[in-house]
Design an enzyme around this catalytic site. Structure first.
Site, mmCIF file in Angstrom:
data_model
loop_
_atom_site.group_PDB
_atom_site.id
_atom_site.type_symbol
_atom_site.label_atom_id
_atom_site.label_comp_id
_atom_site.label_asym_id
_atom_site.label_seq_id
_atom_site.Cartn_x
_atom_site.Cartn_y
_atom_site.Cartn_z
ATOM 1 N N LYS A 80 -18.444 -61.347 -10.564
ATOM 2 C CA LYS A 80 -17.589 -62.357 -9.930
ATOM 3 C C LYS A 80 -16.195 -61.779 -9.727
ATOM 4 C CE LYS A 80 -16.284 -67.240 -10.475
ATOM 5 N NZ LYS A 80 -16.378 -68.444 -11.340
ATOM 6 N N SER A 155 -18.150 -72.571 -9.103
ATOM 7 C CA SER A 155 -17.466 -71.594 -8.285
ATOM 8 C C SER A 155 -18.172 -70.236 -8.232
ATOM 9 C CB SER A 155 -16.036 -71.401 -8.800
ATOM 10 O OG SER A 155 -16.051 -70.900 -10.128
ATOM 11 N N SER A 179 -19.117 -73.859 -13.618
ATOM 12 C CA SER A 179 -19.212 -72.843 -12.559
ATOM 13 C C SER A 179 -20.264 -71.773 -12.745
ATOM 14 C CB SER A 179 -17.864 -72.167 -12.359
ATOM 15 O OG SER A 179 -17.071 -72.963 -11.538
HETATM 16 N N1 GLN Z 1 -16.040 -77.352 -10.179
HETATM 17 C C1 GLN Z 1 -15.094 -77.438 -11.265
HETATM 18 C C2 GLN Z 1 -13.699 -77.325 -10.706
HETATM 19 O O1 GLN Z 1 -13.556 -77.363 -9.546
HETATM 20 C C3 GLN Z 1 -15.388 -76.382 -12.282
HETATM 21 C C4 GLN Z 1 -15.055 -75.026 -11.802
HETATM 22 C C5 GLN Z 1 -15.312 -73.970 -12.834
HETATM 23 O O2 GLN Z 1 -16.088 -74.144 -13.770
HETATM 24 N N2 GLN Z 1 -14.593 -72.885 -12.696
HETATM 25 O O3 GLN Z 1 -12.753 -77.207 -11.398
#
Ligand code: GLN
Length: 509
Positions: A80, A155, A179
């Protein structure tokens, strides 16, 4: 398509060590696969082919010299784009870091190098990991290999899609509110968020520091266990890293689960009057029956404060983000406005206006507001108190349970564009994953069924530092249910691929 792409990482590592497959051969197959599918999937924002091929050749050379390297040596991995990687641009899919090349490696990157993994490239993500669909990437979204019109989740959507599209056998994700798990569920792969502190965050670009955690993603549980083994352990460079021994995760995978007490938390199926989709609920209930069939005891359990996870997370995470992201000011590194600024304030303002995307700006404003003088007690302090109540719900549930099984997502993968105009709808898509971050607990997502040719995930949540039991249960389920062997093999077609094809596997599982 060459057979090597269907190998699990464990199988590939075994063949490479036995010198029946070379790391260069496997790496070339992955790079070739990327060339074929990336135009449709867009899982990667940068392919590091030269680096990959030279790492692979080095592993082959060391193997030939008789060195005994670890089980994943020579196996390619997708990273990532939020992990600092020396000499490789690390952008967080943000314009503000578009040209940032870190002078150092994150601890996990160092550990992966030590274990001989081969770096294929950096995967797409929502900007600064803020999002649930990869649509917030500054470099364009990733498409779900099961249906290109749908999101892969986020994400870590690029990492999940790379696995599903057979571009890489392993990937790294990060999970602040879901994410790793939500994209794993949407792409039909396996992803584990470890206990907070189990894996070092040194060199991870910070989003919400009390929630962020790095974890393994793969196409099956054994590969996740092997990759966690590489990642986990104390790091003096991360003050929140836990100094506890790391068990041998792969060694316990095949142990029986008949002694386990599994709870099904009622509140995970309904949030403020709206119920998870029927397909998701059916798959999770069926999974609970699979555990019963394996001899585990299953019953309902209650985590009543789950109804507050969305508002609590969307105060705590943006508050921490607004503080963490203050460092992007155009002075030390990252984007700086090319327009001449009259003073330092204007430099900050112009740089940040140009460098951050709309969701990141929204989070910074939410967080700055929540932390402002006079509002701190009403928002941040209150949210922290409710976070404690959420954590206690789990402590109570774990007094007489070893694991909890729950949905990962309230629905099947949604369509690109479906939630982009409504941030609250996007936020609610994390309703089943955030609680594990709030409480710092390990949680995995594994494939648990399919509906309309789209994957459904099952979440297994464990006690702090008990990744071993989470993995053992996930492995038992995987072996009994066998949903993980499905992949959109012919993906991607322009119309999206609905046909689910059983994997033809080579070698011994
Ligand atoms: N979707 C969540 C957010 O927008 C979690 C994102 C994540 O775990 N980095 O914050």
């Amino acid at each position: 398509m060459p057979d090597e792409l269907l190998l699990t990482a464990a199988e590939a590592g075994r063949l490479i060590a036995a010198r029946e497959l070379s790391s260069v051969e496997l790496t070339r197959a992955c790079l070739e696969r990327m060339r074929t599918v990336e135009g449709d999937v867009h899982a990667f924002v940068r392919v590091t082919d030269d680096l990959a091929l030279s790492q692979a050749a080095e592993i082959d050379r060391r193997m030939a010299a008789g060195e005994n390297l670890g089980p994943l040596a020579g196996v390619p991995i997708a990273l990532k784009d939020i992990l600092c990687t020396r000499g490789v641009p690390t952008t967080c899919c943000s314009r503000i870091l578009e040209n940032y090349v870190p002078p150092y490696d994150a601890t996990v990157i160092q550990r992966l190098k030590q274990a001989g993994l081969v770096f294929l490239g950096k995967t797409n993500m929502d900007e600064f990991a803020m999002g649930s669909s990869t649509e917030n990437s500054a470099f364009g979204p990733t498409h779900n290999p099961w249906d290109l019109a749908r999101v892969p989740g986020g994400s870590s959507g690029g990492s999940a899609a790379a696995l599903a599209a057979l571009e890489a056998p392993l990937a790294i994700g990060t999970d602040t509110g879901g994410s790793i798990r939500q994209p794993a569920a949407f792409c039909g792969v396996t992803g584990l968020k470890p206990t907070y502190g189990r894996v070092s965050r040194y060199g991870l670009v910070a989003f919400a520091s009390s929630l962020d955690q790095i974890g393994p993603m793969a196409r099956d549980v054994r590969d996740c266990a092997l990759l966690l083994q590489v990642l986990a352990g104390h790091d003096p460079l991360d003050s929140t890293s836990i100094a506890a021994a790391v068990p041998d995760y792969a060694a316990v995978l095949e142990d029986s689960v008949k002694d386990l007490r599994v709870g099904v938390p009622t509140e995970f199926f309904e949030y403020r009057g709206s119920r998870v989709s029927g397909e998701v609920e059916d798959a999770v209930r069926a999974a609970a029956r699979v555990f019963e069939g394996l001899g585990a005891a299953c019953d309902e359990v209650s985590t009543p404060h789950l109804q507050y996870v969305i508002p609590v997370y969307y105060i705590i995470a943006p508050a921490e983000a607004s503080s963490n992201l203050a460092r992007y000011d155009g002075v030390a590194y990252g984007h700086r406005t090319p327009r001449g600024a009259a003073d330092v304030i204007e430099l900050y303002e112009e740089t940040r206006e140009e460098g951050f995307g709309p969701e990141v700006k929204r989070r910074i404003m939410l967080g700055t507001y929540a932390l402002s003088a006079g509002y701190y007690d009403a928002y941040y302090l209150k949210a922290s108190q409710v976070r404690t109540l959420i954590r206690r719900d789990f402590e109570k549930a774990f007094e007489n349970h070893d694991l909890l099984v729950a949905p990962v997502t309230p629905s099947l993968p949604f369509r690109l564009g479906e939630k982009t105009d409504d941030p609250v709808q996007m936020y609610i898509s994390d309703v089943c994953t955030i609680a594990a971050n709030m409480a710092g607990l390990p949680a995995i997502s594994i494939p648990a069924g399919y509906a309309d040719g789209l994957p459904i995930g099952l979440q297994i949540i464990g006690k702090p530092l008990d990744e071993a039991t989470v993995l053992r249960a996930a492995y038992a389920f995987q072996q009994a249910a066998d949903f993980h062997r499905l992949a959109p093999l012919d993906a991607p077609g322009r119309d999206g691929v609905r046909a689910v094809v059983a994997w033809e596997r080579r070698g011994q599982r």
